[in-house]
Every structure is written in structure tokens, then in C-alpha cells.
Design an enzyme around this catalytic site. Structure first.
Site, PDB file in Angstrom:
ATOM      1  N   ARG A  39       2.814   5.945  -3.253  1.00 35.72           N
ATOM      2  CA  ARG A  39       3.957   6.775  -3.650  1.00 35.72           C
ATOM      3  C   ARG A  39       4.190   6.709  -5.158  1.00 35.72           C
ATOM      4  NH1 ARG A  39       4.157   5.606   1.664  1.00 35.72           N
ATOM      5  NH2 ARG A  39       5.449   6.813   3.097  1.00 35.72           N
TER       6      ARG A  39
ATOM      7  N   LYS B 241      -4.543   5.839  14.708  1.00 37.74           N
ATOM      8  CA  LYS B 241      -4.681   5.164  13.403  1.00 37.74           C
ATOM      9  C   LYS B 241      -6.161   5.172  13.020  1.00 37.74           C
ATOM     10  CE  LYS B 241      -0.280   4.246  13.161  1.00 37.74           C
ATOM     11  NZ  LYS B 241       0.577   4.969  12.207  1.00 37.74           N
TER      12      LYS B 241
ATOM     13  N   GLY C 190      -4.911   7.957   5.492  1.00 35.25           N
ATOM     14  CA  GLY C 190      -4.005   8.887   6.164  1.00 35.25           C
ATOM     15  C   GLY C 190      -2.777   9.168   5.316  1.00 35.25           C
TER      16      GLY C 190
ATOM     17  N   ARG D 266      -6.142   1.710  17.995  1.00 33.52           N
ATOM     18  CA  ARG D 266      -5.866   0.274  17.855  1.00 33.52           C
ATOM     19  C   ARG D 266      -5.431  -0.386  19.161  1.00 33.52           C
ATOM     20  NH1 ARG D 266      -3.130   0.421  11.768  1.00 33.52           N
ATOM     21  NH2 ARG D 266      -5.125   0.612  10.671  1.00 33.52           N
TER      22      ARG D 266
ATOM     23  N   ASP E 228       1.966  -1.339  11.989  1.00 36.64           N
ATOM     24  CA  ASP E 228       0.668  -1.775  11.447  1.00 36.64           C
ATOM     25  C   ASP E 228       0.401  -3.260  11.703  1.00 36.64           C
ATOM     26  OD1 ASP E 228       0.363   0.793  10.552  1.00 36.64           O
ATOM     27  OD2 ASP E 228       1.118   0.369   8.540  1.00 36.64           O
TER      28      ASP E 228
ATOM     29  N   LYS F 259       0.836  -1.211   0.000  1.00 40.78           N
ATOM     30  CA  LYS F 259       0.000   0.000   0.000  1.00 40.78           C
ATOM     31  C   LYS F 259       0.867   1.255   0.000  1.00 40.78           C
ATOM     32  CE  LYS F 259      -2.785   0.922   3.714  1.00 40.78           C
ATOM     33  NZ  LYS F 259      -2.500   2.243   4.299  1.00 40.78           N
TER      34      LYS F 259
ATOM     35  N   ARG G 214      -7.293  -3.261   9.549  1.00 40.29           N
ATOM     36  CA  ARG G 214      -6.324  -4.126  10.237  1.00 40.29           C
ATOM     37  C   ARG G 214      -6.976  -4.848  11.420  1.00 40.29           C
ATOM     38  NH1 ARG G 214      -2.473  -3.741   6.845  1.00 40.29           N
ATOM     39  NH2 ARG G 214      -1.844  -1.688   6.087  1.00 40.29           N
TER      40      ARG G 214
HETATM   41  O1  SPQ Z   1      -2.682   5.462   5.348  1.00 36.29           O
HETATM   42  P1  SPQ Z   1      -3.016   5.095   6.742  1.00 36.29           P
HETATM   43  O2  SPQ Z   1      -4.487   5.079   6.951  1.00 36.29           O
HETATM   44  O3  SPQ Z   1      -2.312   5.962   7.754  1.00 36.29           O
HETATM   45  O4  SPQ Z   1      -2.483   3.586   6.931  1.00 36.29           O
HETATM   46  C1  SPQ Z   1      -1.805   2.864   7.976  1.00 36.29           C
HETATM   47  C2  SPQ Z   1      -2.348   1.391   7.871  1.00 36.29           C
HETATM   48  O5  SPQ Z   1      -2.570   0.716   8.873  1.00 36.29           O
HETATM   49  O6  SPQ Z   1      -2.487   0.949   6.739  1.00 36.29           O
HETATM   50  C3  SPQ Z   1      -1.964   3.417   9.375  1.00 36.29           C
HETATM   51  F1  SPQ Z   1      -3.144   3.416   9.815  1.00 36.29           F
HETATM   52  O7  SPQ Z   1      -0.408   2.731   7.661  1.00 36.29           O
HETATM   53  C4  SPQ Z   1       0.529   3.831   7.722  1.00 36.29           C
HETATM   54  C5  SPQ Z   1       1.600   3.514   8.776  1.00 36.29           C
HETATM   55  O8  SPQ Z   1       1.023   3.309  10.034  1.00 36.29           O
HETATM   56  C6  SPQ Z   1       1.167   3.961   6.363  1.00 36.29           C
HETATM   57  C7  SPQ Z   1       2.435   4.735   6.365  1.00 36.29           C
HETATM   58  C8  SPQ Z   1       3.020   5.185   5.086  1.00 36.29           C
HETATM   59  O9  SPQ Z   1       2.662   4.657   4.018  1.00 36.29           O
HETATM   60  O10 SPQ Z   1       3.876   6.090   5.131  1.00 36.29           O
HETATM   61  C9  SPQ Z   1       3.134   5.002   7.537  1.00 36.29           C
HETATM   62  C10 SPQ Z   1       2.640   4.624   8.870  1.00 36.29           C
HETATM   63  O11 SPQ Z   1       2.065   5.757   9.486  1.00 36.29           O
HETATM   64  P2  SPQ Z   1       2.936   6.839  10.316  1.00 36.29           P
HETATM   65  O12 SPQ Z   1       1.917   7.738  10.954  1.00 36.29           O
HETATM   66  O13 SPQ Z   1       3.698   6.056  11.314  1.00 36.29           O
HETATM   67  O14 SPQ Z   1       3.774   7.565   9.384  1.00 36.29           O
END
Ligand code: SPQ
Length: 426
Positions: free
Chosen positions: A26, A342, A93, A346, A315, A21, A388
Site C-alpha cells: 500500500r 489463496k 494477489g 490452503r 493467513d 507485506k 505460508r
Molecule cells: O497477496 P496475496 O497473495 O493475496 O497474499 C495473502 C498471503 O497469504 O500473503 C493471501 F494469500 O494475503 C492476503 C490476505 O489473505 C493479503 C491481503 C491484503 O493485503 O489486503 C488480504 C487478504 O486477502 P483477502 O482476499 O482476504 O482480501
């Protein structure tokens, strides 16, 4: 939609999980900012990544599906055009945080929103460094920014910024803004986080260097479109790694999984718990390491997880908690307070749902304590509309006695649309 899960053992199969993902998001964003065509193989057709495609189409980028590939016709660093509509990131996010870094530097104004969960996820962490760079982000509350909000593009200047929390999304937003900024940008991470942004941008012609925990982003005049092969998502493979360890008499082979070391905390933790898990056939595609993961039924022991390992498995903690329920002894998960912001809180959702299976699990301020080794009993578990949580509870259900029902189960479409098909075919 509700999903029924029943107990399974004796699983012997080979699985290919969908594309990563983080890397899929990206590839669209950076492809849009690059000159020429970016051809993406193995793109994750999950709802979050489709939100990213929709946002960049609204920013004037031509993105097409050609058989099993996605083609992005990039317009170069200065080719985005003003969106005529609000950019809706849905549940994602990653889309919201990363796109903010790009939009902060555009010569136009953008409005951003997302679903109910995204409107509760903190944006100050991105707004603070971007505002230091000269960006203008306006929402209902300046100090506590949440979606929906507006970004008025400005000319940005490079900064030196120490991240208060280890976050790949915040780091990536600053790196993306730095592509448009005057002078060098320096980012200091408290702990190393996933580095897909640095790897893919450098692959496309950026000048980003890392020394220790410090990242140096030097301006470049252009990025160039490239072929991107997206590895299988280790976060999706994690559910099957845990199934392989805890289901009786089982062997699972997971093909072509991304094993970038900023993401392999799950493998290290399962090994530390006594998991029979190994990586084979390693290679590298567009700067990202991939390999096949073989996992066999294991006799797991409790462990302690915290510190610098947390960003490497953030995650995967919900499914690690499931593994810990099947491990002898106590597992302590600490330093994981980021889990509270998240798609759901969680820490709370994992603990409350696993209790319904009869698990001996206690919520703490920064994680949870699990006393494992007792069988779980099937139950009705809520997903809290968090993909998740839905998938982790499905794994618990697969190894629990009796029948389990997951409610609001369709949220798996965010990151793993064929999850239940694979589970039912095991
Ligand atoms: O995109 P989203 O909703 O934030 O997705 C999550 C997930 O569980 O799929 C978090 F809820 O993954 C993030 C991960 O926790 C994806 C991510 C990235 O692609 O850069 C980084 C992580 O978040 P963070 O806040 O630690 O940068």
C-alpha cells in the site's frame, strides 16, 4: 531448492521480522498516487512487494532505494501514465486486486498478468463492483474473470456495495476506485477485514469513515506524500509465536510487530489455547499500532476457530493448524472456505502435508479438524509453491522428531526472504 529442518528446543532469542507485506504494497501504491515524496522505512523487500514496485515503475512512477529506505516520487491522483508493457504481478494477489481499482479509472488501457497460481485466483470479486462503477475489465471469460485480462480506464461513479465475502483486497480495490469516482462510495463488509488501506489513505489526506461495518468514501482532490514506517509483519511473526509456544523450554521476544486489531486473531487464538503470550511496549506509527510480543513454552489445548475471527487470522491458519497438532484435544477450524482461493488451496495443502508428519487431521468443506497431542515425525513436505505452507511446515519440522525436508522451499521469498536464516540461527 530443498530445505532441511531438524528439531530444536531451548530457544531463547530476540527476533525482528521483516516489514508488513500488506502495508508495504500500500505504501508504494498510495505513495504513487500522492503528491510529493513518500519515504518508506522498513519496506518488505519480498518478491510480492517488488512486483508492486515494478508495476508502478511501468506506470511512470520514479521509485528509488536509498540505503534502507524506499522513496516514491508520487505524481498526484492523476499522474500515472500508460504502461508500454504488460503489468506482471508475479504471485501477488494483493497487487493484482488493488491495482485493478486504480487502473479502472485511468485514461488509458492496461494489460495485467501473473504467475500460474495468480491465473487461478478469482477476479470476479473485484470485477463485479468495479463494473458497477463503470469500469471495463476484459478477459477470456466475462463472468469468470482470471488473469491475464485488460482494463480499459473509464470515468467512474460512486456505488453502494455489499461485499459477498469478507476481503480486504476487494474492499481496497473499491476504495481506490472511489478516489477517482463521482460522488460518495459506500461499502458494507460482512465482517471487519484488515483496514490498512483506510488508515494509510486517511493519513495521506483521504476522507474515509467507518461506522459499524459500513465504510463511507468521500471524494478528495489530492493525496499527499508522507513518511511511512512499516511495522513488522504479524503474519511473519506468527511462525515464531507458534515456535515459542510449542518448542520445549523456550522464550522468544518479537520486536516492533504490527498489532492492528484487524490482524491480531493469532494472538487471541493462542491465548484461548492457553498460550503464554503477551504484548509489551505498545505505540502507534502512522496510524498503525505496534508492540513487542513475548511468547514462552506453553501447554496448549484445542479450541474452536470460526466466524468473525477468520478474517483476523486468515493467513495464519496454516501455522495455527501446526500449533493445534501440539495441543491436547480437538481443534476445529470452520468458516474458512476463503483458504481455497489463496496461493494454493490452503485447506487441502495444510491437511495433506501435516498428514505426512503423522498428524490426526481431517479436511472439511470450510476448514479442518485436528486431534492434537501426539508427537509429529519428520518427513518430506511439499510447499506447493505457497510461502505460508513452506513456513508452516518448517515450523512443524522444527518441533517434530527426526529430519524434515521442505521441497520448493524458496517460495518463502514472497513474504519473508530471511526466514530460513532466522530459523537456522535459533
Ligand atoms: O497477496 P496475496 O497473495 O493475496 O497474499 C495473502 C498471503 O497469504 O500473503 C493471501 F494469500 O494475503 C492476503 C490476505 O489473505 C493479503 C491481503 C491484503 O493485503 O489486503 C488480504 C487478504 O486477502 P483477502 O482476499 O482476504 O482480501
Amino acid at each position: 531448492m530443498n530445505q532441511i529442518i531438524t528439531q530444536k528446543n531451548n530457544i531463547h532469542t530476540t527476533i525482528t521480522v521483516p516489514g508488513d507485506k500488506s502495508i508495504s504494497h500500500r505504501s508504494i501504491m498510495f505513495g504513487a498516487l500522492a503528491k510529493g515524496t513518500t519515504e518508506i522505512e522498513g519496506f518488505l523487500m519480498g518478491e510480492d512487494c517488488l512486483s508492486t514496485i515494478s508495476c508502478f515503475q511501468k506506470l511512470g512512477i520514479d521509485i528509488q532505494q536509498q540505503s534502507d529506505k524506499i522513496i516514491v516520487h508520487g505524481k498526484g491522483l492523476h499522474g500515472l501514465t500508460a504502461p508500454l508493457e504488460t503489468l506482471d504481478v508475479g504471485n501477488s494477489g494483493t497487487t493484482l486486486r488493488l491495482i485493478s481499482g486504480i487502473l479502472a479509472a485511468q485514461p488509458f488501457c492496461s494489460h495485467l498478468t501473473g504467475d500460474a497460481s495468480i491465473q487461478k485466483r478469482p477476479m470476479n470479486r473485484v470485477a463485479a463492483p468495479l463494473r458497477q462503477m463503470g469500469a471495463v475489465l476484459k478477459g477470456n471469460d466475462h463472468e469468470n474473470l482470471f488473469a491475464p485480462f485488460t482494463i480499459e480506464g473509464r470515468r467512474l461513479n460512486g456505488i453502494t456495495y455489499t461485499l459477498p465475502v469478507a476481503s480486504a483486497q476487494v474492499k481496497s480495490a473499491i476504495i481506490l476506485a472511489s478516489l477517482f469516482a463521482e460522488g460518495q462510495t459506500v461499502i458494507i463488509e460482512p465482517e471487519a477485514t484488515r483496514n490498512h488501506t483506510e488508515i494509510m489513505l486517511n493519513h495521506m489526506g483521504a476522507d474515509i469513515k467507518k461506522m459499524g461495518n459500513t465504510i463511507y468514501c468521500n471524494p478528495v482532490s489530492q493525496l499527499y506524500g508522507k513518511k511511512i514506517i512499516v511495522p513488522g509483519d504479524i503474519s511473519s511473526a506468527a511462525y515464531f509465536m507458534v515456535i515459542g509456544c510449542i518448542c520445549k523450554n523456550s522464550t522468544l521476544l518479537l520486536k516492533n510487530v504490527g498489532i492492528n486489531e484487524t490482524r491480531t486473531g493469532i494472538i487471541d487464538v493462542l491465548k484461548a489455547m492457553g498460550g503464554n503470550i503477551a504484548v509489551q511496549n505498545q505505540s502507534t506509527v502512522n496510524g498503525e499500532k505496534i508492540g513487542d510480543i513475548i511468547v514462552k513454552t506453553s501447554s496448549l489445548q484445542g479450541t474452536v476457530i470460526g466466524g468473525k475471527d477468520i478474517p483476523r487470522l486468515i493467513d495464519e491458519i496454516p501455522v495455527i493448524a501446526v500449533a493445534a497438532c501440539f495441543a491436547k484435544g480437538t481443534t476445529v477450524i470452520k468458516d474458512a472456505q476463503e483458504l481455497k482461493v489463496k496461493e494454493s488451496n490452503r485447506i487441502h495443502t495444510v491437511v495433506s502435508e501435516l498428514k505426512k508428519f503423522g498428524a490426526n487431521i481431517t479436511e472439511t468443506e470450510d476448514g479442518m479438524i485436528i486431534k492434537g497431542g501426539n508427537p509429529l515425525q519428520g518427513c518430506t513436505a511439499e510447499s506447493h509453491q505457497d510461502h505460508r505452507i513452506a513456513m508452516s511446515m518448517a515450523v512443524a519440522g522444527l518441533c517434530a522428531y527426526g529430519k524434515t525436508m521442505i521441497t520448493d522451499a524458496e517460495c518463502v521469498n514472497i513474504s519473508f526472504p530471511n526466514f530460513y536464516d532466522i530459523l537456522n540461527n535459533l
